[in-house]
Motif scaffolding. Structure first.
Motif, mmCIF file in Angstrom:
data_model
loop_
_atom_site.group_PDB
_atom_site.id
_atom_site.type_symbol
_atom_site.label_atom_id
_atom_site.label_comp_id
_atom_site.label_asym_id
_atom_site.label_seq_id
_atom_site.Cartn_x
_atom_site.Cartn_y
_atom_site.Cartn_z
ATOM 1 N N ARG A 194 0.817 -1.213 0.000
ATOM 2 C CA ARG A 194 0.000 0.000 0.000
ATOM 3 C C ARG A 194 0.857 1.274 0.000
ATOM 4 N N GLN A 195 2.153 1.137 0.269
ATOM 5 C CA GLN A 195 3.040 2.296 0.276
ATOM 6 C C GLN A 195 3.769 2.474 -1.061
ATOM 7 N N TRP A 196 3.603 1.544 -1.983
ATOM 8 C CA TRP A 196 4.355 1.599 -3.223
ATOM 9 C C TRP A 196 3.827 2.684 -4.161
ATOM 10 N N LYS A 197 4.669 3.085 -5.074
ATOM 11 C CA LYS A 197 4.324 4.086 -6.076
ATOM 12 C C LYS A 197 4.788 3.586 -7.433
ATOM 13 N N PHE A 198 3.919 3.672 -8.437
ATOM 14 C CA PHE A 198 4.214 3.159 -9.763
ATOM 15 C C PHE A 198 4.278 4.299 -10.792
ATOM 16 N N ARG A 199 4.937 4.010 -11.894
ATOM 17 C CA ARG A 199 4.913 4.916 -13.036
ATOM 18 C C ARG A 199 3.970 4.300 -14.055
ATOM 19 N N PRO A 200 2.772 4.852 -14.221
ATOM 20 C CA PRO A 200 1.732 4.189 -15.010
ATOM 21 C C PRO A 200 2.039 4.203 -16.510
ATOM 22 N N GLU A 201 1.322 3.333 -17.191
ATOM 23 C CA GLU A 201 1.425 3.269 -18.642
ATOM 24 C C GLU A 201 0.715 4.474 -19.257
ATOM 25 N N MET A 202 1.190 4.897 -20.400
ATOM 26 C CA MET A 202 0.596 6.025 -21.123
ATOM 27 C C MET A 202 -0.152 5.482 -22.335
ATOM 28 N N LYS A 203 -1.375 5.865 -22.495
ATOM 29 C CA LYS A 203 -2.193 5.528 -23.646
ATOM 30 C C LYS A 203 -2.718 6.828 -24.261
ATOM 31 N N ASP A 204 -2.346 7.042 -25.532
ATOM 32 C CA ASP A 204 -2.759 8.272 -26.221
ATOM 33 C C ASP A 204 -2.347 9.511 -25.437
#
Length: 533
Positions: free
Chosen positions: A496-506
């Motif tokens: 619950r403490q993690w942070k992600f770099r999300p995928e980019m779509k359009d």
């Protein structure tokens, strides 16, 4: 006994105990309403629930969100601080269980041998039955593959002619209904689960219901002989020794319950039918519940070697600061390993993958094995679920930064090899790249539970993390945990403490899901290590 076998033993014990409790709860009221045979049929729930646990769950592969996020960096966690050296009782559990099984089998064999020896010489009669020199515990029926009805030495003197016919009908009823096979299976369960006191209680109740059901069948065929049947039971002598593979009159024989049963009305044909349908439905429901309670199985790698089933796999590999030479593409048959190596010495990295068809159309399951150094220490064994022609990534993180990264494109053979290879070149030329997974420094590892560290307990947890479009964690679910109830809480708390770099779509970030395997690895006795992620 390895961890998988220990988990299986725990699950079968839990399922069989739950089924036993259900039967113990229902047997008396069902016997009152539908008769003794209905209560006896309920015991089918126990082996059905136990066997249902052995069936594999169907594969569950959620693919609604970007497949590139189906597997994230594997994380290994070790306990911090100095481990306390000492005796590890967990190491003795497998040997203790095996010793208990062997001792239980030996005890059952000795009991069977003692009973047979107490009979003295057996003489075959003209009617095919056997008459012994002894009287205690007889009449009885023994044997599984070749059942024998054993009569006491004073059979003709002790019983009247109608009573003799009823006694023989009772023993033959045991054989016709398969009670000897049922008793053999019950004895086997008792040996395998010797540590479960609930099962031993159930075995006594099972034998009681068996005798009552047999009495009920005999009385149904001889409804006018209730008095003679009761008198025959009262004339029978008890035997204090148990008989695992057979049916005889033991010291704890349910004579009172059997006499009371003779006063009850015989169930009608409608009662019989409804009782069997109810027992079958309850057994099926119990088995399904036991099966459904298991964690979903990991997608299996196909072993097909058909020449027409091929995948074209393209990989671009980075090991720490060492990058592979461009894009490596190769044809792979399902289940056949394909390896690549970069670097040498301690910086030698090797990855081996196998590809198999996915459970859903248009998908493939990629199983990888990542090794480091010479001759090669296994770092991780992740599994990805990828869509055909869509980029995916696998990363292996560590506390000092990113160590391994492999970008994948998987295409099935469609038409000719040349056409499939041309399709791959088009995808690469269009700039198809793999989304970035989470950065290792932004993944604080779980805290190793103090009690598990003290006892040097290791295990694995597979998390399914739902990631919002801003990279934050929206939800965390535990898909699988071994052993159960030890590491789940700390794993979820850390996730619950993690942070992600999300995928980019359009040009816009989108939400997704990621599977995170976490290994908890205890230090050797007396050793110490720091948490690693």
């Amino acid at each position: 006994m390895n961890a998988e076998a220990g988990t299986l033993l725990f699950e079968t014990t839990l399922a069989s105990s739950a089924a036993v409790l259900l039967v113990l709860l229902l047997r008396r009221p069902l016997r009152t309403v539908l008769g003794a045979s209905a209560a006896y049929a309920l015991w089918l729930c126990v082996p059905v629930a136990l066997l249902a646990v052995l069936l594999p769950r169907s594969e569950e592969l959620p693919l609604a969100l970007p497949v590139a996020w189906q597997m994230a960096p594997a994380m290994a966690v070790t306990p911090a601080g100095e481990m306390q050296a000492g005796w590890n009782w967990r190491e003795l559990l497998p040997s203790l269980w095996v010793a208990g099984v062997l001792a239980s089998i030996a005890l059952a064999g000795w009991q069977q041998h003692r009973f047979r020896r107490s009979l003295g010489q057996l003489r075959r009669r003209d009617d095919g039955l056997y008459q012994a020199d002894a009287t205690a515990g007889l009449p009885a029926v023994t044997g599984v593959l070749r059942p024998r009805i054993l009569l006491p030495a004073d059979f003709e003197q002790r019983y009247s002619e109608p009573e003799r016919a009823l006694v023989i009908a009772h023993e033959r009823s045991h054989i016709r209904r398969g009670d000897l096979v049922a008793n053999a299976l019950a004895a086997l369960f008792g040996c395998l689960f010797w540590f479960n006191p609930l099962l031993w209680l159930a075995l006594r109740r099972f034998r009681l219901d068996q005798e009552l059901a047999c009495d009920e069948r005999v009385i149904a065929r001889h409804p006018r002989a209730r008095r003679q049947y009761g008198e025959a039971m009262l004339k029978t002598q008890f035997d204090p020794s148990p008989l695992p593979l057979g049916c005889h009159w033991q010291a704890r024989h349910p004579i009172r319950e059997r006499i009371d049963m003779l006063k009850r009305p015989t169930p009608t044909a409608t009662h019989w039918t409804f009782a069997m349908l109810f027992a079958a439905a309850l057994s099926a429901g119990t088995g399904y519940a036991a099966w459904a309670a298991q964690p979903a199985a990991t997608p299996a790698v196909a072993t097909s070697t058909s020449a027409e089933t091929l995948y074209l796999v393209a990989r671009q590999i980075h090991y720490g600061g060492i990058a592979g030479d461009g894009v490596l593409s190769q044809w792979v048959r399902p289940g056949e390993p394909a390896a690549s190596t970069v670097g040498d010495g301690t910086q030698r990295w090797k990855s081996t993958l196998t590809v198999a068809p996915g459970a859903q159309e248009g998908t493939a399951v990629v199983r990888m094995r990542i090794e480091r150094g010479e001759p090669g220490e296994v770092v991780a064994e992740p599994v990805l679920v990828v869509r055909h022609g869509e980029p995916a990534v696998i990363e292996q993180g560590a506390g000092d930064g990113l160590l391994y990264r492999s970008q994948l494109l998987v295409l099935p053979l469609e038409g000719s090899r040349e056409a499939t290879e041309a399709r791959l070149r088009e995808l690469l030329a269009s700039g198809a790249t793999v989304v970035a997974a989470a950065e290792s420094p932004r993944w604080p590892p779980p805290t190793y539970p103090a009690e598990a560290a003290r006892q040097r307990i290791g295990g694995k947890v597979m998390l399914l993390v739902s990631v919002a479009a801003d990279g934050s964690v929206a939800d965390v679910q535990v898909e699988e945990a071994t052993p159960p109830g030890v590491f789940e809480a700390v794993a979820v708390e850390a996730a619950r403490q993690w942070k992600f770099r999300p995928e980019m779509k359009d040009g816009r970030p989108v939400a997704g899901q990621v599977r995170v395997p976490i290994s908890f690895e205890p230090d050797p006795p007396g050793g110490q290590d720091a948490n690693g992620g």
